[in-house]
Design an enzyme around this catalytic site. Structure first.
Site, PDB file in Angstrom:
ATOM      1  N   HIS A   1       1.106  -1.253  -0.190  1.00  0.00           N
ATOM      2  CA  HIS A   1      -0.053  -0.451   0.200  1.00  0.00           C
ATOM      3  C   HIS A   1       1.158   1.558  -0.323  1.00  0.00           C
ATOM      4  CE1 HIS A   1      -3.868   2.285   1.676  1.00  0.00           C
ATOM      5  NE2 HIS A   1      -3.282   2.783   0.980  1.00  0.00           N
TER       6      HIS A   1
ATOM      7  N   HIS B   1       1.022   4.901  -2.526  1.00  0.00           N
ATOM      8  CA  HIS B   1       0.651   5.808  -3.568  1.00  0.00           C
ATOM      9  C   HIS B   1       1.676   6.396  -4.068  1.00  0.00           C
ATOM     10  CE1 HIS B   1      -3.459   5.605  -2.260  1.00  0.00           C
ATOM     11  NE2 HIS B   1      -3.129   5.513  -1.074  1.00  0.00           N
TER      12      HIS B   1
ATOM     13  N   HIS C   1      -9.805   1.238   0.413  1.00  0.00           N
ATOM     14  CA  HIS C   1      -9.450   2.182   1.251  1.00  0.00           C
ATOM     15  C   HIS C   1     -10.743   2.220   2.080  1.00  0.00           C
ATOM     16  CE1 HIS C   1      -5.480   3.741  -0.444  1.00  0.00           C
ATOM     17  NE2 HIS C   1      -5.596   4.315   0.681  1.00  0.00           N
TER      18      HIS C   1
ATOM     19  N   GLU D   1     -10.175   3.841   7.668  1.00  0.00           N
ATOM     20  CA  GLU D   1      -9.021   5.101   7.747  1.00  0.00           C
ATOM     21  C   GLU D   1     -10.302   6.187   8.252  1.00  0.00           C
ATOM     22  OE1 GLU D   1      -7.515   7.161   3.911  1.00  0.00           O
ATOM     23  OE2 GLU D   1      -5.877   7.788   5.919  1.00  0.00           O
TER      24      GLU D   1
ATOM     25  N   ASP E   1       2.060   4.248   2.875  1.00  0.00           N
ATOM     26  CA  ASP E   1       0.903   4.928   2.689  1.00  0.00           C
ATOM     27  C   ASP E   1       1.469   6.363   1.389  1.00  0.00           C
ATOM     28  OD1 ASP E   1      -1.720   5.476   2.129  1.00  0.00           O
ATOM     29  OD2 ASP E   1      -1.813   6.688   4.121  1.00  0.00           O
ATOM     30  N   ASP E   2       1.911   7.285   2.469  1.00  0.00           N
ATOM     31  CA  ASP E   2       2.675   8.606   1.561  1.00  0.00           C
ATOM     32  C   ASP E   2       3.938   8.988   2.350  1.00  0.00           C
ATOM     33  OD1 ASP E   2      -0.051   9.081  -0.783  1.00  0.00           O
ATOM     34  OD2 ASP E   2      -0.953   8.507   1.393  1.00  0.00           O
TER      35      ASP E   2
HETATM   36  N1  ADE Z   1      -4.031   8.772  -1.577  1.00  0.00           N
HETATM   37  C1  ADE Z   1      -2.991   9.152  -1.032  1.00  0.00           C
HETATM   38  N2  ADE Z   1      -2.879   8.925   0.095  1.00  0.00           N
HETATM   39  C2  ADE Z   1      -4.383   8.451   0.432  1.00  0.00           C
HETATM   40  C3  ADE Z   1      -4.795   7.612   1.638  1.00  0.00           C
HETATM   41  N3  ADE Z   1      -3.633   7.751   3.267  1.00  0.00           N
HETATM   42  N4  ADE Z   1      -6.252   7.641   2.005  1.00  0.00           N
HETATM   43  C4  ADE Z   1      -6.850   7.768   1.198  1.00  0.00           C
HETATM   44  N5  ADE Z   1      -6.701   8.580  -0.485  1.00  0.00           N
HETATM   45  C5  ADE Z   1      -5.251   8.563  -0.537  1.00  0.00           C
HETATM   46 ZN    ZN Z   2      -4.070   4.650   1.235  1.00  0.00          ZN
END
Ligand code: ADE
Ligand code: ZN
Length: 345
Positions: free
Chosen positions: A21, A23, A199, A202, A280-281
């Site tokens: 996971h 992006h 997703h 969250e 995640d990011d």
């Molecule tokens: N797009 C990029 N990061 C995200 C996240 N944590 N939750 C939902 N969409 C995303």
């Molecule tokens: Zn995500």
């Protein structure tokens, strides 16, 4: 606690890892984004903060993500981005990585979906040739752009016939739309034989996780952590073998939990859920995949259990059986070399 002794600092660096996971635009390190922004005459200075990005809530995070995305505009830019990301992952022992790719972000930056995927694939191919890291793409639809846009993303994923596109997912602002709005998109992707992830759990509570499982029938959930609020739902997830793509650093940065002790990763694992850890990011949440494994270790996962997280990820990876077998063999070898065979997942 099952397995071997608690994991210690430096050994974590060599621990074999896998990520399901992340992006891809959210993995653009500021150093790379700045170079790209200069090339295209974009000013990102207001959202840059040392080695990370600045934002103050989920909405401003998504806005920052969209802006960084506009600094990548050509096939070559995306080859560079994928290569940079995968080189960083392989340098910390990562055997396998999936990346979420968003044709809608590429289109907003002026690149069509086919060229976007081709550019990313070139970076992935080069990374595998250089370090052996295996990777795949999961096309995501952005839910706050609406059901029709998400269906178009699913149609692209289903029709693109690219061997490295093996999954479809739903990302974006979970507070917008209902899971059932995206059922058609998931049917399109399912009919094409793609792996499915969404997703959920969250930003929204456990009811949204249950609704997502009912409406979209994914085999994996992005985050899913708020399922921990409902013992019945945790039992359902355990019984159905749903894999959770847990992103503790992201959840902490977004304020879902006050501190690591309050994060449900360990509790979900102890309840029998299949959990993995993911960044995640990474530069948006001041984290990395290595840091996610470190957070798991701080929660009490032993070295053997950390290797078990990697095994769970490879077992749930959207790859063919031969690739999975090879990855599991490589995992076993790497774990033996470290002296940390995997505990039962
Ligand atoms: N797009 C990029 N990061 C995200 C996240 N944590 N939750 C939902 N969409 C995303
Ligand atoms: Zn995500």
């Amino acid at each position: 606690m099952r397995g071997s002794a608690p994991a210690d600092g430096d050994r974590l660096r060599w621990l074999p890892k896998a990520e399901l996971h992340c992006h891809i635009e959210g993995a653009a390190m500021p150093a790379l984004a700045i170079r790209q922004a200069e090339r295209y005459g974009i000013d990102l200075s207001d959202i840059l903060e040392a080695e990370n990005y600045r934002w103050h809530d989920f909405t401003s995070f998504l806005a920052g993500y969209d802006r960084v995305s506009t600094a990548f505009r050509t096939e070559e830019d995306f080859a560079l981005l994928a290569g940079d990301h995968l080189a960083r992952l392989s340098a910390c022992g990562t055997l396998y990585a999936e990346i979420f790719v968003s044709p809608d972000h590429a289109r907003a930056a002026g690149l069509d979906a086919k060229a976007y995927v081709a550019g990313l694939a070139e970076g992935m191919r080069q990374a595998e040739a250089q370090s052996g890291i295996v990777s795949r793409m999961i096309v995501v639809g952005v839910r706050h752009l609406g059901a029709e846009v998400v269906e178009t993303a699913a149609e692209f994923a289903a029709r693109c016939a690219h061997p490295l596109v093996t999954g479809f997912g739903l990302a974006g602002d979970e507070r917008q739309g209902r899971p059932r709005d995206f059922a058609r998109a998931f049917d399109i992707a399912r009919d094409a034989g793609l792996g499915l992830t969404a997703h959920a759990g969250e930003l929204c509570a456990h009811e949204a996780v249950a609704e997502t499982l009912d409406a979209l029938r994914p085999e994996r959930l992005g985050h899913g952590v708020r399922a921990a609020e409902s013992p019945d739902l945790v039992s359902r997830i355990v019984e159905a073998g749903i894999v959770l793509e847990v992103c503790p650093g992201s959840n902490l940065a977004l304020g879902l939990y006050p501190d690591l002790a309050a994060h449900p990763l360990r509790a979900l694992h102890q309840a029998g859920a299949k959990v993995t850890v993911n960044a995640d990011d990474p530069p948006f949440f001041a984290t990395s995949l290595a840091n996610e494994y470190r957070l798991a270790a701080e929660q009490g996962f032993s070295e053997a259990e950390l290797v078990g997280l990697t095994r769970t990820a490879i077992e749930a990876a959207f790859v063919d059986a031969a690739t999975r077998r090879q990855l599991l063999d490589r995992l076993q070898l790497a774990a033996l070399r470290l002296g940390a065979p995997a505990a039962p997942a």
